[in-house]
Design an enzyme around this catalytic site. Structure first.
Site, short mmCIF file in Angstrom:
data_model
loop_
_atom_site.label_atom_id
_atom_site.label_comp_id
_atom_site.label_asym_id
_atom_site.label_seq_id
_atom_site.Cartn_x
_atom_site.Cartn_y
_atom_site.Cartn_z
N HIS A 1 36.17 47.45 44.98
CA HIS A 1 37.15 46.55 44.36
C HIS A 1 37.56 45.42 45.30
CE1 HIS A 1 38.61 48.71 40.53
NE2 HIS A 1 37.44 49.24 40.88
N SER B 1 41.74 41.57 50.77
CA SER B 1 42.78 40.96 49.94
C SER B 1 43.39 41.97 48.98
CB SER B 1 42.21 39.77 49.16
OG SER B 1 41.05 40.13 48.44
#
Length: 417
Positions: free
Chosen positions: A160, A170
């Site tokens: 992911h 992030s």
């Protein structure tokens, strides 16, 4: 694209209305309002200032966020033939296999996958040998102490992270842009697990070495080590490092970039191709669905639909496991044969219609993907070699450099100076 994204979001919302969110694969609802960002910790200030970390080789293609004044080219990192052996409390992993079986050739020829011993430009095996040689061992110890469920979550966390803005950590940020929630609060990411393992490894590395090791590299090492432990220490490979941490994380970039559990085979091909991964690598990485758990809401349509090709016995068992008088969104294992073992059983389950998601069953809807499923089901060793290479290649997606990234002191917040 906006219409498609809206449609996917509506479908996902319908699947989980009224159900609480837990850690697993899928799109749990309702989506919580992001909690206010935690207070930014005081910046790390060692008694003796640490020298800046070595800069990786700039990739051949320009980085996506080039500043106005480009940074001078960094020195080439040392690339040893293999990193020095780490000696953990238990037996250390075997060195990477030097000879691999012949690569799988799909019906439609595709470029050969990156081999585990061929790091992408800008990354290097043994990157921290000079600045923090303990880094990979610290991460491995943190992963070893986790449960098998969390280990499965760490592989998913790596996936992911890399699929949204590249492998730049992030997905770990609690806050970044004051006008937007971060990726962590996106619908597909509400069920992610393993953040505490990354935090533990980062905290120890900062204490032992200082601010040299990126959170993005820790996520990549953790995904590699989880693969090693869940395969009964069989699937091990070198993970090149040298990633910098990203400074941008936006909630609205999750749905367009992460393939949903109801994806068709064409959606899967297009989604992976947009990240530089070919069809065979997509099928190979789908094998990670042999571990972990899923919310029932992610495949509830396959339990009630007469058109579902799910094995009748499995469907009956899942209907019972997913039944809830309280309205809670129950979880079930993704592979009911070997739920805690990373192996090629997933592909045998696809062939026998014993998989949960529409996206799993969709692999049999095209000739090239169904051929790949059969090959992976037949040859476990070949699938393992392809999985190693695909993990390394995925780890090279949109890597940040010193020009557009940083080495965070805390993985959950951006540096303030």
């Amino acid at each position: 694209m906006a219409k498609l994204t809206a449609a996917l979001t509506v479908l996902a919302l319908v699947a989980c209305v009224g159900r609480p969110c837990e850690a697993s694969y899928g799109y749990p609802y309702p989506m919580p309002s992001p909690s206010p960002p935690p207070p930014t910790p005081a910046p790390y200030t060692p008694s003796t200032p640490s020298p800046p970390p070595p800069s990786p080789i700039t990739p051949s293609s320009p980085p996506p966020y080039t500043p106005t004044t480009p940074s001078p080219p960094p020195p080439a990192p040392i690339t040893p033939s293999s990193p020095p052996p780490y000696s953990p409390s238990t037996s250390s992993p075997p060195p990477p296999t030097t000879s691999s079986p012949p690569p799988y050739t799909p019906s439609t020829p595709s470029p050969p996958p990156l081999t585990p011993n061929s790091p992408a430009p800008g990354l290097a095996v043994g990157y921290y040998e000079k600045t923090c040689y303990q880094a990979e061992g610290i991460v491995r110890d943190a992963v070893r102490d986790a449960s098998k469920g969390i280990m499965a979550g760490l592989i998913r966390l790596f996936f992911h992270d890399c699929f949204v803005r590249g492998c730049d950590a992030s997905v770990l940020l609690d806050a970044a842009d004051p006008n937007s929630a971060t990726e962590k609060f996106g619908i597909p990411n509400l069920s992610l697990r393993g953040f505490e393992v990354i935090d533990a490894a980062k905290t120890k590395i900062e204490k032992v070495c200082g601010n040299f090791v990126s959170c993005a590299d820790i996520v990549a090492f953790a995904g590699r080590d989880a693969t090693y432990f869940l395969s009964n220490k069989k699937v091990y490979f070198d993970m090149p490092a040298g990633r910098y941490d990203g400074r941008v994380s936006l909630i609205n970039e999750t749905l367009p970039n992460l393939p949903p559990p109801f994806a068709t085979v064409e959606m899967l091909k297009a989604g992976f191709a947009s990240k530089g991964l070919n069809t065979d690598e997509m099928v190979t990485l789908s094998g990670a669905h042999t571990i972990g758990i899923s919310h029932c809401s992610s495949f509830s349509d396959r339990l009630t639909s007469n058109s579902s090709d799910m094995d009748p016995s499995l469907k009956s068992n899942l209907q019972e496991e997913c039944r809830s008088n309280s309205g809670s969104d129950n979880t079930v294992v993704q592979d009911n044969k070997t739920p805690d073992k990373l192996d090629n059983k997933y592909y045998k389950n696809v062939l026998s219609h014993e998989v949960l998601f529409t996206s799993d069953a969709a692999l049999m809807m095209a000739t090239d993907t169904s051929d790949a499923v059969r090959e992976n089901a037949k040859d476990k060793n070949q699938w393992e070699e392809k999985f190693k290479a695909a993990m390394v290649k995925m780890g090279a997606i949109d890597v940040k450099t010193v020009a557009n990234g940083e080495i965070r002191r805390s993985c959950r917040v951006l540096n303030t100076n």
